[in-house]
Design a protein around this motif. Structure first.
Motif, PDB file in Angstrom:
ATOM      1  N   ASN A  38      -5.073  -2.311 -13.681  1.00  0.00           N
ATOM      2  CA  ASN A  38      -4.371  -3.538 -13.321  1.00  0.00           C
ATOM      3  C   ASN A  38      -3.683  -4.041 -14.589  1.00  0.00           C
ATOM      4  N   PRO A  39      -2.346  -3.954 -14.675  1.00  0.00           N
ATOM      5  CA  PRO A  39      -1.655  -4.331 -15.912  1.00  0.00           C
ATOM      6  C   PRO A  39      -1.756  -5.811 -16.270  1.00  0.00           C
ATOM      7  N   SER A  40      -2.207  -6.642 -15.347  1.00  0.00           N
ATOM      8  CA  SER A  40      -2.359  -8.059 -15.683  1.00  0.00           C
ATOM      9  C   SER A  40      -3.662  -8.329 -16.443  1.00  0.00           C
ATOM     10  N   HIS A  41      -4.548  -7.336 -16.518  1.00  0.00           N
ATOM     11  CA  HIS A  41      -5.779  -7.469 -17.305  1.00  0.00           C
ATOM     12  C   HIS A  41      -5.540  -6.880 -18.693  1.00  0.00           C
ATOM     13  N   SER A  42      -5.776  -7.663 -19.732  1.00  0.00           N
ATOM     14  CA  SER A  42      -5.506  -7.200 -21.100  1.00  0.00           C
ATOM     15  C   SER A  42      -6.366  -5.989 -21.477  1.00  0.00           C
ATOM     16  N   VAL A  43      -7.603  -5.945 -21.015  1.00  0.00           N
ATOM     17  CA  VAL A  43      -8.483  -4.814 -21.323  1.00  0.00           C
ATOM     18  C   VAL A  43      -7.915  -3.536 -20.708  1.00  0.00           C
ATOM     19  N   ASP A  44      -7.354  -3.643 -19.510  1.00  0.00           N
ATOM     20  CA  ASP A  44      -6.767  -2.474 -18.856  1.00  0.00           C
ATOM     21  C   ASP A  44      -5.598  -1.928 -19.670  1.00  0.00           C
ATOM     22  N   LYS A  45      -4.807  -2.810 -20.257  1.00  0.00           N
ATOM     23  CA  LYS A  45      -3.681  -2.373 -21.094  1.00  0.00           C
ATOM     24  C   LYS A  45      -4.194  -1.606 -22.316  1.00  0.00           C
ATOM     25  N   GLN A  46      -5.267  -2.102 -22.909  1.00  0.00           N
ATOM     26  CA  GLN A  46      -5.843  -1.424 -24.072  1.00  0.00           C
ATOM     27  C   GLN A  46      -6.385  -0.053 -23.681  1.00  0.00           C
ATOM     28  N   MET A  47      -7.050   0.009 -22.531  1.00  0.00           N
ATOM     29  CA  MET A  47      -7.609   1.277 -22.069  1.00  0.00           C
ATOM     30  C   MET A  47      -6.501   2.272 -21.745  1.00  0.00           C
ATOM     31  N   ARG A  48      -5.351   1.784 -21.297  1.00  0.00           N
ATOM     32  CA  ARG A  48      -4.211   2.651 -21.010  1.00  0.00           C
ATOM     33  C   ARG A  48      -3.775   3.376 -22.284  1.00  0.00           C
ATOM     34  N   ALA A  49      -3.811   2.677 -23.403  1.00  0.00           N
ATOM     35  CA  ALA A  49      -3.465   3.299 -24.686  1.00  0.00           C
ATOM     36  C   ALA A  49      -4.458   4.412 -25.023  1.00  0.00           C
ATOM     37  N   THR A  59     -13.014  -2.032   2.453  1.00  0.00           N
ATOM     38  CA  THR A  59     -11.900  -2.922   2.798  1.00  0.00           C
ATOM     39  C   THR A  59     -11.713  -3.980   1.715  1.00  0.00           C
ATOM     40  N   ILE A  60     -12.801  -4.479   1.170  1.00  0.00           N
ATOM     41  CA  ILE A  60     -12.730  -5.467   0.080  1.00  0.00           C
ATOM     42  C   ILE A  60     -11.998  -4.852  -1.120  1.00  0.00           C
ATOM     43  N   LEU A  61     -12.331  -3.607  -1.472  1.00  0.00           N
ATOM     44  CA  LEU A  61     -11.642  -2.940  -2.583  1.00  0.00           C
ATOM     45  C   LEU A  61     -10.147  -2.827  -2.301  1.00  0.00           C
ATOM     46  N   THR A  62      -9.802  -2.543  -1.060  1.00  0.00           N
ATOM     47  CA  THR A  62      -8.397  -2.394  -0.677  1.00  0.00           C
ATOM     48  C   THR A  62      -7.655  -3.721  -0.722  1.00  0.00           C
ATOM     49  N   LYS A  63      -8.291  -4.791  -0.230  1.00  0.00           N
ATOM     50  CA  LYS A  63      -7.623  -6.091  -0.142  1.00  0.00           C
ATOM     51  C   LYS A  63      -7.644  -6.892  -1.437  1.00  0.00           C
ATOM     52  N   PHE A  64      -8.641  -6.644  -2.281  1.00  0.00           N
ATOM     53  CA  PHE A  64      -8.795  -7.424  -3.512  1.00  0.00           C
ATOM     54  C   PHE A  64      -8.887  -6.516  -4.745  1.00  0.00           C
ATOM     55  N   PRO A  65      -7.858  -5.707  -5.011  1.00  0.00           N
ATOM     56  CA  PRO A  65      -7.945  -4.792  -6.163  1.00  0.00           C
ATOM     57  C   PRO A  65      -8.042  -5.516  -7.507  1.00  0.00           C
ATOM     58  N   HIS A  66      -7.615  -6.784  -7.544  1.00  0.00           N
ATOM     59  CA  HIS A  66      -7.708  -7.536  -8.808  1.00  0.00           C
ATOM     60  C   HIS A  66      -9.160  -7.822  -9.203  1.00  0.00           C
ATOM     61  N   LEU A  67     -10.105  -7.570  -8.289  1.00  0.00           N
ATOM     62  CA  LEU A  67     -11.522  -7.788  -8.602  1.00  0.00           C
ATOM     63  C   LEU A  67     -12.184  -6.582  -9.280  1.00  0.00           C
ATOM     64  N   ILE A  68     -11.457  -5.471  -9.378  1.00  0.00           N
ATOM     65  CA  ILE A  68     -12.023  -4.296 -10.046  1.00  0.00           C
ATOM     66  C   ILE A  68     -12.256  -4.659 -11.511  1.00  0.00           C
ATOM     67  N   ILE A  76      -1.542   4.530 -12.265  1.00  0.00           N
ATOM     68  CA  ILE A  76      -1.492   3.945 -10.933  1.00  0.00           C
ATOM     69  C   ILE A  76      -1.849   2.469 -11.048  1.00  0.00           C
ATOM     70  N   ASN A  77      -0.856   1.630 -10.832  1.00  0.00           N
ATOM     71  CA  ASN A  77      -1.042   0.181 -10.862  1.00  0.00           C
ATOM     72  C   ASN A  77      -1.676  -0.211  -9.525  1.00  0.00           C
ATOM     73  N   ILE A  78      -2.947  -0.581  -9.535  1.00  0.00           N
ATOM     74  CA  ILE A  78      -3.660  -0.838  -8.281  1.00  0.00           C
ATOM     75  C   ILE A  78      -3.195  -2.106  -7.565  1.00  0.00           C
ATOM     76  N   GLU A  79      -2.446  -2.944  -8.247  1.00  0.00           N
ATOM     77  CA  GLU A  79      -1.878  -4.123  -7.592  1.00  0.00           C
ATOM     78  C   GLU A  79      -0.633  -3.771  -6.782  1.00  0.00           C
ATOM     79  N   LYS A  80       0.135  -2.793  -7.257  1.00  0.00           N
ATOM     80  CA  LYS A  80       1.398  -2.442  -6.608  1.00  0.00           C
ATOM     81  C   LYS A  80       1.315  -1.179  -5.747  1.00  0.00           C
ATOM     82  N   GLU A  81       0.361  -0.318  -6.036  1.00  0.00           N
ATOM     83  CA  GLU A  81       0.190   0.915  -5.278  1.00  0.00           C
ATOM     84  C   GLU A  81      -1.178   0.877  -4.608  1.00  0.00           C
ATOM     85  N   PRO A  82      -1.238   0.303  -3.411  1.00  0.00           N
ATOM     86  CA  PRO A  82      -2.534   0.140  -2.752  1.00  0.00           C
ATOM     87  C   PRO A  82      -3.233   1.476  -2.497  1.00  0.00           C
TER      88      PRO A  82
END
Length: 119
Positions: free
Chosen positions: A13-24, A86-95, A36-42
């Motif tokens: 999730n690119p809106s999480h700063s830790v995720d950006k660091q892990m991407r590096a 279904t929760i994972l699908t509808k609320f990916p920002h909670l990962i 795979i941006n889980i917010e934009k690619e369900p």
């Protein structure tokens, strides 16, 4: 779709700063990173089931239980397996952390060094 043998799938999730660091870190581990941006690619419930099987985790193990949305919408209720998917699908920002997959191995990237387990 042809996949490079050293391709690393990185669900984040690119809106999480830790995720950006892990991407590096992911890019340092592999020259072939499929982000795979889980917010934009369900991800479908079937996709989540496959990811969870690789991680050997339950759906609720992926969720940030301290997040206000978790507390208000999910906590304190009884959910079956399909409902958790279904929760994972509808609320990916909670990962709570990004997920990295390479060569049929997966890790939940809670700490940066865990991604090294994929090599």
């Amino acid at each position: 779709m042809k996949i490079h043998p050293n391709e690393l799938l990185f669900y984040y999730n690119p809106s999480h700063s830790v995720d950006k660091q892990m991407r590096a870190y992911a890019k340092a581990v592999s020259n072939h990173v499929n982000e795979i941006n889980i917010e934009k690619e369900p991800i479908t419930t079937t996709g989540w089931r496959s990811i969870l099987n690789l991680l050997n985790l339950r759906p609720k193990d992926l969720l940030n239980k301290a997040h206000p949305d978790y507390q208000s919408k999910i906590a304190g209720k009884t959910w079956d397996e399909d409902s958790w998917l279904t929760i994972l699908t509808k609320f990916p920002h909670l990962i709570k952390a990004p997920i990295a997959i390479k060569k049929n191995k997966a890790v939940l990237c809670i700490t940066p060094n865990i991604i090294l387990e994929l090599d």
